[in-house]
Design a protein around this motif. Structure first.
Motif, PDB file in Angstrom:
ATOM      1  N   ILE A 132     -71.972   0.156 -13.027  1.00  0.00           N
ATOM      2  CA  ILE A 132     -72.315   1.573 -12.704  1.00  0.00           C
ATOM      3  C   ILE A 132     -73.625   1.965 -13.735  1.00  0.00           C
ATOM      4  O   ILE A 132     -73.562   1.635 -14.968  1.00  0.00           O
ATOM      5  N   ALA A 167     -74.946   6.959 -10.926  1.00  0.00           N
ATOM      6  CA  ALA A 167     -74.160   8.230 -10.932  1.00  0.00           C
ATOM      7  C   ALA A 167     -75.010   9.192 -11.971  1.00  0.00           C
ATOM      8  O   ALA A 167     -75.022   8.934 -12.746  1.00  0.00           O
ATOM      9  N   GLN A 169     -70.141  14.004 -12.621  1.00  0.00           N
ATOM     10  CA  GLN A 169     -68.567  13.275 -12.713  1.00  0.00           C
ATOM     11  C   GLN A 169     -68.034  12.778 -11.482  1.00  0.00           C
ATOM     12  O   GLN A 169     -67.497  11.541 -11.471  1.00  0.00           O
ATOM     13  N   TYR A 211     -79.075   9.101 -17.168  1.00  0.00           N
ATOM     14  CA  TYR A 211     -79.192  10.567 -17.473  1.00  0.00           C
ATOM     15  C   TYR A 211     -80.572  11.123 -17.833  1.00  0.00           C
ATOM     16  O   TYR A 211     -80.817  12.322 -17.553  1.00  0.00           O
ATOM     17  N   TYR A 240     -69.207  -0.855 -21.837  1.00  0.00           N
ATOM     18  CA  TYR A 240     -70.486   0.052 -21.986  1.00  0.00           C
ATOM     19  C   TYR A 240     -71.614  -0.176 -22.929  1.00  0.00           C
ATOM     20  O   TYR A 240     -71.164  -0.134 -23.790  1.00  0.00           O
ATOM     21  N   ILE A 263     -70.833  -0.560 -17.405  1.00  0.00           N
ATOM     22  CA  ILE A 263     -71.644   0.658 -17.499  1.00  0.00           C
ATOM     23  C   ILE A 263     -72.861   0.596 -18.396  1.00  0.00           C
ATOM     24  O   ILE A 263     -72.774   0.147 -19.722  1.00  0.00           O
ATOM     25  N   PHE A 277     -71.992   9.358 -20.732  1.00  0.00           N
ATOM     26  CA  PHE A 277     -71.427  10.240 -19.827  1.00  0.00           C
ATOM     27  C   PHE A 277     -72.029  11.547 -19.819  1.00  0.00           C
ATOM     28  O   PHE A 277     -71.237  12.664 -19.948  1.00  0.00           O
ATOM     29  N   LEU A 319     -75.895   4.939 -15.407  1.00  0.00           N
ATOM     30  CA  LEU A 319     -75.632   6.308 -15.610  1.00  0.00           C
ATOM     31  C   LEU A 319     -77.399   6.450 -16.333  1.00  0.00           C
ATOM     32  O   LEU A 319     -77.391   6.601 -17.561  1.00  0.00           O
ATOM     33  N   ARG A 347     -69.485  11.195  -8.769  1.00  0.00           N
ATOM     34  CA  ARG A 347     -69.775  10.126  -8.244  1.00  0.00           C
ATOM     35  C   ARG A 347     -69.297   8.777  -9.217  1.00  0.00           C
ATOM     36  O   ARG A 347     -68.991   7.823  -8.801  1.00  0.00           O
ATOM     37  N   PHE A 348     -69.508   9.383 -10.527  1.00  0.00           N
ATOM     38  CA  PHE A 348     -68.912   8.375 -11.421  1.00  0.00           C
ATOM     39  C   PHE A 348     -67.501   8.005 -11.176  1.00  0.00           C
ATOM     40  O   PHE A 348     -67.039   6.750 -11.490  1.00  0.00           O
ATOM     41  N   ARG A 396     -69.083  17.018 -17.066  1.00  0.00           N
ATOM     42  CA  ARG A 396     -68.157  15.905 -17.706  1.00  0.00           C
ATOM     43  C   ARG A 396     -67.019  16.395 -17.849  1.00  0.00           C
ATOM     44  O   ARG A 396     -66.623  17.421 -18.697  1.00  0.00           O
TER      45      ARG A 396
END
Length: 360
Positions: free
Chosen positions: A284, A312, A315, A288, A189, A266, A202, A286, A317-318, A207
């Protein structure tokens, strides 16, 4: 006021340096690698290449550093940038290799006879560069990995086409190394640094960190978090470390080597996306704060269309994407991307770079 004093101080050093340079014999075979405050992945890969007995170069390579080099680089000849020896070598050198800009060799200013080569520190997904086209960058050549990156650097820094060299950067040697690796049951990550605020992890409305942790635990997998160097005081990471399957990496963590051993990556907007694409590591995304970040920084690609199957925003989809990584080791839509970002899929970028520098 302090900034003005420092500028005057720099120009005073420049005038003294130019005067002294008339009496110093220049060395065209001397290459100075100037390291700012942090050692980049390109530095690590190039230093590793230079440590091998089979490395091919007739250049006399010396490192000038503004920080302390780790002991693993004791095989390199190195000096503090701001020292008498560092100053003398800077005057003597006709070739200087950097990774950011002129701050890499501060407090000095480039000298008229020097060639400055910038190998940068990653393929940029985010907008970079200068906002005014009358600014001349303080380097002569910029090293890139592809036509895609070449076009970004030309527009970002107002460089001419003959200043861009598609050679591949040293860290590509690690990515495309043919040496066997030992896979790890980990997912990296990598967060993106944001001005004035810490990045979040996340950041979904629904979450559930416990659900993520239990899925990882079931498969004996871990998420290893490597904070951006400018974000190491981020307090938002503490919540994650309360769970057994989340680990915080230290700053000596070798991203390229660890990425090759990982199940997936991630991130939000990190340029490591291109590293992962180059070696077929599932990603992945994210994003946000996509709208806010787009206004604040912007992108070199339309983010909404970029790897859309890997994004994503909640949550559910993640978890789907996380299961794809754990079970299938891939995410649809990433397979053909790497050929867009890499001209060379080999481990000879350091060799090409040093040969080019030797030729100028």
């Amino acid at each position: 006021m302090r900034q003005k004093i420092f500028v005057v101080y720099q120009y005073l050093i420049l005038l003294i340096t130019i005067f002294i340079s008339f009496f110093v014999k220049k060395d065209n075979s001397l290459l100075l690698i100037c390291v700012k405050n942090n050692i980049t992945e390109n530095h690590k890969a190039l230093f590793d290449y230079l440590s091998h007995s089979g490395s091919k170069t007739d250049l006399n390579v010396i490192v000038l550093y503004q920080t302390i080099l780790p002991s693993c680089y004791n095989h390199l000849t190195s000096y503090k940038t701001f020292s008498f020896r560092g100053w003398f070598l800077f005057i003597k050198a006709k070739k200087v290799l950097i990774s950011y800009g002129e701050n890499d060799y501060k407090p000095y200013k480039r000298l008229p006879y020097q060639k400055i080569i910038n190998m940068w520190h990653g393929i940029p997904l985010k907008n970079i560069g200068y906002n005014k086209n009358d600014f001349k960058v303080p380097w002569d050549f910029h090293i890139v990995s592809s036509i895609f990156e070449k076009e970004i650097m030309m527009s970002s820094f107002f460089l001419q086409e003959n200043q861009i060299k598609i050679l591949g950067v040293p860290k590509n040697d690690v990515l495309f190394s043919s040496k066997p690796i030992k896979p790890k049951n980990q997912i990296l990550y990598l967060n993106t640094f944001r001005e004035k605020i810490f990045s979040k992890f996340f950041s979904f409305e629904n979450r559930d960190l416990n659900q993520i942790n239990e899925l990882l635990k079931k498969h004996e997998a871990y998420i290893v978090i490597k904070l951006h160097p400018n974000d190491i005081n981020n307090q938002n990471v503490k919540e994650l470390l309360c769970f057994s399957q989340f680990i915080l990496a230290d700053q000596s963590f070798d991203i390229q080597k660890e990425l090759k051993q990982s199940l997936g990556l991630i991130t939000d907007y990190s340029g490591a996306i291109f590293d992962a694409l180059g070696i077929d590591i599932p990603i992945i995304l994210l994003p946000y704060d996509l709208q806010e970040y787009s206004k604040m920084r912007g992108f070199n690609r339309n983010y909404g269309e970029f790897l859309s199957d890997s994004q994503a925003f909640d949550q559910i989809r993640f978890i789907e994407l996380l299961k794809n990584i754990i079970y299938d080791k891939k995410i649809i839509g990433q397979e053909s991307e790497k050929y867009f970002y890499y001209e060379y899929l080999d481990e000879k970028s350091s060799l090409r770079l040093l040969k080019f520098i030797q030729s100028i």
